[in-house]
Design a protein around this motif. Structure first.
Motif, PDB file in Angstrom:
ATOM      1  N   ARG A  60      41.215 -18.381 -15.965  1.00  0.00           N
ATOM      2  CA  ARG A  60      40.172 -19.164 -15.673  1.00  0.00           C
ATOM      3  C   ARG A  60      39.308 -19.575 -16.760  1.00  0.00           C
ATOM      4  N   SER A  63      41.564 -22.313 -18.634  1.00  0.00           N
ATOM      5  CA  SER A  63      41.673 -23.746 -17.959  1.00  0.00           C
ATOM      6  C   SER A  63      40.445 -24.112 -17.343  1.00  0.00           C
ATOM      7  N   CYS A  67      40.242 -28.384 -17.398  1.00  0.00           N
ATOM      8  CA  CYS A  67      39.881 -29.322 -16.074  1.00  0.00           C
ATOM      9  C   CYS A  67      38.718 -30.486 -16.262  1.00  0.00           C
ATOM     10  N   LYS A  68      37.592 -29.818 -16.764  1.00  0.00           N
ATOM     11  CA  LYS A  68      36.625 -30.805 -16.956  1.00  0.00           C
ATOM     12  C   LYS A  68      36.633 -31.751 -18.100  1.00  0.00           C
ATOM     13  N   ASP A  71      42.004 -33.121 -18.041  1.00  0.00           N
ATOM     14  CA  ASP A  71      42.702 -33.458 -16.958  1.00  0.00           C
ATOM     15  C   ASP A  71      42.950 -32.013 -16.105  1.00  0.00           C
ATOM     16  N   GLU A  72      42.548 -32.438 -14.543  1.00  0.00           N
ATOM     17  CA  GLU A  72      42.347 -31.330 -13.627  1.00  0.00           C
ATOM     18  C   GLU A  72      43.990 -30.569 -13.553  1.00  0.00           C
ATOM     19  N   THR A  73      44.951 -31.306 -13.680  1.00  0.00           N
ATOM     20  CA  THR A  73      46.428 -30.983 -13.578  1.00  0.00           C
ATOM     21  C   THR A  73      46.942 -30.147 -14.792  1.00  0.00           C
ATOM     22  N   GLY A  75      45.043 -28.617 -16.649  1.00  0.00           N
ATOM     23  CA  GLY A  75      44.294 -27.485 -17.019  1.00  0.00           C
ATOM     24  C   GLY A  75      44.988 -26.594 -15.633  1.00  0.00           C
ATOM     25  N   ARG A  76      45.351 -26.801 -14.374  1.00  0.00           N
ATOM     26  CA  ARG A  76      45.983 -25.883 -13.733  1.00  0.00           C
ATOM     27  C   ARG A  76      47.236 -25.440 -14.207  1.00  0.00           C
ATOM     28  N   LYS A 140      47.326 -39.493 -13.271  1.00  0.00           N
ATOM     29  CA  LYS A 140      46.335 -38.357 -13.040  1.00  0.00           C
ATOM     30  C   LYS A 140      46.082 -38.271 -11.641  1.00  0.00           C
ATOM     31  N   GLU A 156      47.384 -34.664  -5.741  1.00  0.00           N
ATOM     32  CA  GLU A 156      47.761 -33.262  -6.507  1.00  0.00           C
ATOM     33  C   GLU A 156      49.150 -33.588  -7.162  1.00  0.00           C
TER      34      GLU A 156
END
Length: 322
Positions: A60, A63, A67-68, A71-73, A75-76, A140, A156
């Protein structure tokens, strides 16, 4: 307490004496090494339990900024990679300290992995494609794309599949291998898009009058047009078609306003052409019939064939003598 001591086991011995006898009799097979192994196992389980929360915390922490800010993907993906790496390393460390021989286990895992790889070729292909898409990021989450023959908004991007939401609010799940093996069109990648409407007008219409009419329709949307080098609006005489003179009306707009302005511009062009009396023809075919009166060139009639008549005979009137 007296009542508890008065309780007996099946042999009639008091409970405290029975426990003492059980410990005395088991002292022969319960060794100090066995006790230490149990202690190590308990410590190892506690370490794995604590390591689970540590791995989640590290995933956490790492990532979150990705993510912020990136890119969110991505970061996951980084968070999952850190979590599983920490857990696998911790379990391997605990197992080796407990005395497990990992050499044979490694060979078994290698053979098992080879068999699984043959059985799940398609799944591994989706996994490899998902990793490549996450690393190179052709699109994205939130982009509107046309992939594998489907247009929709990216909801997603997973390691195995990609989820799209279509304009009519359908949820589509597409395997990543189908996406990486086809052309990817990122519709919302650029902030500006060009509207291009193809129009065919009658050959009888004046060219200058037609151009002026189409330009007047474009000028009505001057505030929505993106200006600059290679931008703006334009009326182009495209082609002399088989049944009409073809024109192209172009206008650069913001990507978010593309569909709304395209519909508005199309309707305004139709109204302007109707006011100017300029028709929009449609493909048609003229069929010419010619009558031929010369008997020499007429189509010959097919002769009629009559069935042969049965010849009459006197034997037909003779009685049957059989």
């Amino acid at each position: 307490m007296a009542m508890l001591l008065a309780q007996t086991n099946p042999d009639g011995t008091p409970l405290d004496e029975w426990i003492d006898n059980l410990w005395f009799n088991s002292s022969g097979w319960v060794t100090s090494g066995m006790v230490m192994n149990v202690v190590y196992a308990v410590v190892g389980l506690i370490a794995i339990f604590c390591g689970y929360f540590v791995a989640r915390y590290l995933a956490r922490i790492v990532s979150g900024p990705i993510c912020k800010r990136v890119d969110e993907t991505l970061g996951r993906f980084v968070g999952n990679a850190i979590f599983y790496s920490v857990m696998i390393g911790l379990i391997t460390f605990v197992a080796s300290n407990l005395g497990f021989q990992l050499g044979g286990l490694t060979a078994i895992l290698a053979a098992t992995g080879f068999a699984i790889g043959l059985a799940f070729q398609g799944t591994l292909s989706n996994f490899a494609s998902g990793v490549l898409m996450i690393v190179f990021r052709p699109f994205k989450v939130g982009d509107v794309v046309n992939i594998a023959g489907v247009t929709g908004k990216v909801n997603e991007i997973d390691l195995f599949t990609t989820t799209l939401d279509t304009p009519d609010n359908r949820r589509l799940i597409i395997p990543n291998s189908s996406i990486s093996g086809s052309t990817i069109e990122n519709i919302s990648f650029h902030p500006h898009r060009r509207i291009e409407i193809l129009i065919g007008v009658d050959y009888k219409a004046d060219i200058d009058a037609t151009r002026q009419t189409l330009q007047e329709a474009l000028d009505l949307f001057a505030t929505d047009t993106i200006q600059g080098e290679g931008r703006g609006n334009k009326v182009v005489l495209a082609n002399l078609g088989s049944s009409s003179v073809e024109w192209k009306v172009r206008m650069w707009v913001a990507s978010s306003e593309f569909w709304k302005l395209q519909e508005s511009l199309t309707g305004e062009i139709k109204r302007r052409l109707d006011r100017a009396g300029i028709g929009i023809p449609y493909p048609q075919m003229d069929v010419h019939l010619r009558r031929v009166d010369n008997p020499d060139t007429s189509v010959p009639m097919r002769p009629k064939i009559r069935p042969a008549r049965r010849p009459s005979s006197m034997q037909d009137n003779l009685p049957y003598a059989g």
